[in-house]
Design an enzyme around this catalytic site. Sequence first.
Site, PDB file in Angstrom:
ATOM      1  N   GLU A  13      37.353  53.071  37.537  1.00 46.07           N
ATOM      2  CA  GLU A  13      37.450  53.467  38.945  1.00 46.07           C
ATOM      3  C   GLU A  13      38.797  54.375  38.781  1.00 46.07           C
ATOM      4  O   GLU A  13      38.918  55.345  39.611  1.00 46.07           O
ATOM      5  CB  GLU A  13      37.837  52.478  39.965  1.00 46.07           C
ATOM      6  CG  GLU A  13      36.677  51.564  40.310  1.00 46.07           C
ATOM      7  CD  GLU A  13      37.019  50.618  41.456  1.00 46.07           C
ATOM      8  OE1 GLU A  13      36.516  50.705  42.520  1.00 46.07           O
ATOM      9  OE2 GLU A  13      37.799  49.586  40.973  1.00 46.07           O
ATOM     10  N   GLY A  79      31.877  39.855  44.690  1.00 46.60           N
ATOM     11  CA  GLY A  79      30.516  39.055  44.790  1.00 46.60           C
ATOM     12  C   GLY A  79      30.145  38.751  46.324  1.00 46.60           C
ATOM     13  O   GLY A  79      30.691  38.479  47.171  1.00 46.60           O
ATOM     14  N   MET A 197      39.183  38.726  44.240  1.00 45.56           N
ATOM     15  CA  MET A 197      40.472  37.991  43.693  1.00 45.56           C
ATOM     16  C   MET A 197      41.710  38.882  44.081  1.00 45.56           C
ATOM     17  O   MET A 197      42.657  38.295  43.666  1.00 45.56           O
ATOM     18  CB  MET A 197      40.330  37.944  42.347  1.00 45.56           C
ATOM     19  CG  MET A 197      38.886  37.324  41.745  1.00 45.56           C
ATOM     20  SD  MET A 197      38.758  36.835  40.041  1.00 45.56           S
ATOM     21  CE  MET A 197      40.320  36.046  39.742  1.00 45.56           C
ATOM     22  N   GLU A 198      41.645  39.586  45.108  1.00 52.90           N
ATOM     23  CA  GLU A 198      42.856  40.404  45.302  1.00 52.90           C
ATOM     24  C   GLU A 198      43.087  40.719  46.975  1.00 52.90           C
ATOM     25  O   GLU A 198      44.299  40.790  47.276  1.00 52.90           O
ATOM     26  CB  GLU A 198      43.053  41.830  44.704  1.00 52.90           C
ATOM     27  CG  GLU A 198      42.942  41.417  42.981  1.00 52.90           C
ATOM     28  CD  GLU A 198      41.488  41.334  42.522  1.00 52.90           C
ATOM     29  OE1 GLU A 198      40.529  41.826  43.221  1.00 52.90           O
ATOM     30  OE2 GLU A 198      41.366  41.026  41.198  1.00 52.90           O
ATOM     31  N   ASP A 221      27.500  41.370  42.316  1.00 57.74           N
ATOM     32  CA  ASP A 221      26.692  40.181  41.948  1.00 57.74           C
ATOM     33  C   ASP A 221      26.788  39.330  43.100  1.00 57.74           C
ATOM     34  O   ASP A 221      27.253  39.620  44.142  1.00 57.74           O
ATOM     35  CB  ASP A 221      27.570  39.496  40.751  1.00 57.74           C
ATOM     36  CG  ASP A 221      28.970  39.113  41.074  1.00 57.74           C
ATOM     37  OD1 ASP A 221      29.241  37.995  41.728  1.00 57.74           O
ATOM     38  OD2 ASP A 221      29.953  39.809  40.857  1.00 57.74           O
TER      39      ASP A 221
HETATM   40  N1  ADE Z   1      34.514  40.229  41.811  1.00 62.66           N
HETATM   41  C1  ADE Z   1      33.188  40.674  41.717  1.00 62.66           C
HETATM   42  N2  ADE Z   1      32.708  39.566  41.362  1.00 62.66           N
HETATM   43  C2  ADE Z   1      33.321  38.380  41.915  1.00 62.66           C
HETATM   44  C3  ADE Z   1      32.985  36.823  42.075  1.00 62.66           C
HETATM   45  N3  ADE Z   1      31.699  36.538  41.810  1.00 62.66           N
HETATM   46  N4  ADE Z   1      34.069  36.302  42.243  1.00 62.66           N
HETATM   47  C4  ADE Z   1      35.204  36.592  42.557  1.00 62.66           C
HETATM   48  N5  ADE Z   1      35.669  37.916  42.294  1.00 62.66           N
HETATM   49  C5  ADE Z   1      34.656  38.962  41.991  1.00 62.66           C
END
Ligand code: ADE
Length: 253
Positions: A13, A79, A197-198, A221
């Site tokens: 990216e 996700g 996660m951020e 996902d």
């Molecule tokens: N970023 C992309 N998919 C994720 C997931 N399943 N858990 C945490 N961060 C993600």
Amino acid sequence: SGPIGIMAAMPQELQALLDLMPDESRVQRGGREFWRGHLGGREVVAVLSGIGKVAAATTATLLADAFGVSQLWFTGVAGGLGADVRVGDVVVASALLQHDLDASPLFPRHEVPGLGVSRLHPPAALVTQVADAVAEALSPQALAPGGPLSHIHLDTLGLHAPRVHTGLIVSGDQFVNSAEDADTLRHHLPDVLAVEMEGAAVAQVCVAFGLPYAVVRTVSDRADASAHVDFERFVRSVASPYSLAIAMALLKA
Ligand code: ADE
């Protein structure tokens, strides 16, 4: 009046952004490489966020304090947790929360000590602007033959046309890849749309510095046991071009 800070979650990216910056120059700070220059005629600082809350908070703090950004945009993948949030959709955060923050019984579960709230809200006007930019950048026309994103073959990838969702994104230092963990998050936070996660860590830094911020995530996902499958390919072929198109649409706005 300062530059716009753009934090990218993935190297692909960031590279896509750098490819469109005519004049970028590299500045190293805190073990990170910041790229200062112009994008779409606007002054920007682009940087890889780093993975996880601490890495992202450190990067955001440097953008705020050392580079004097006037606002901060975060792009990456997440996700999907909301029932109708599918792989290939895009989620714009109108609220962010750290799902792994729990200082109970001193503070209620998820509350950020010192702030007295668990959910942080980007400015509503910016949320609307970002959602509009996403809708424009990823419109059916943009994805149709002749459009700027016609090189993304959604049907070959088994993807639907992207939908744009606005709502709660949660963050924690965990890659969620089991149906059980996904269910637990939905149980505690029924309105959650996506997990990453951020974002919520960046939001907390922006609150500290009084900076407007936006978090946009392409759903890679469903945060279940197959969450890691084809991750690289998805980022390369879908998430990176999406985030570039979104950033350019936003810079125009
Ligand atoms: N970023 C992309 N998919 C994720 C997931 N399943 N858990 C945490 N961060 C993600």
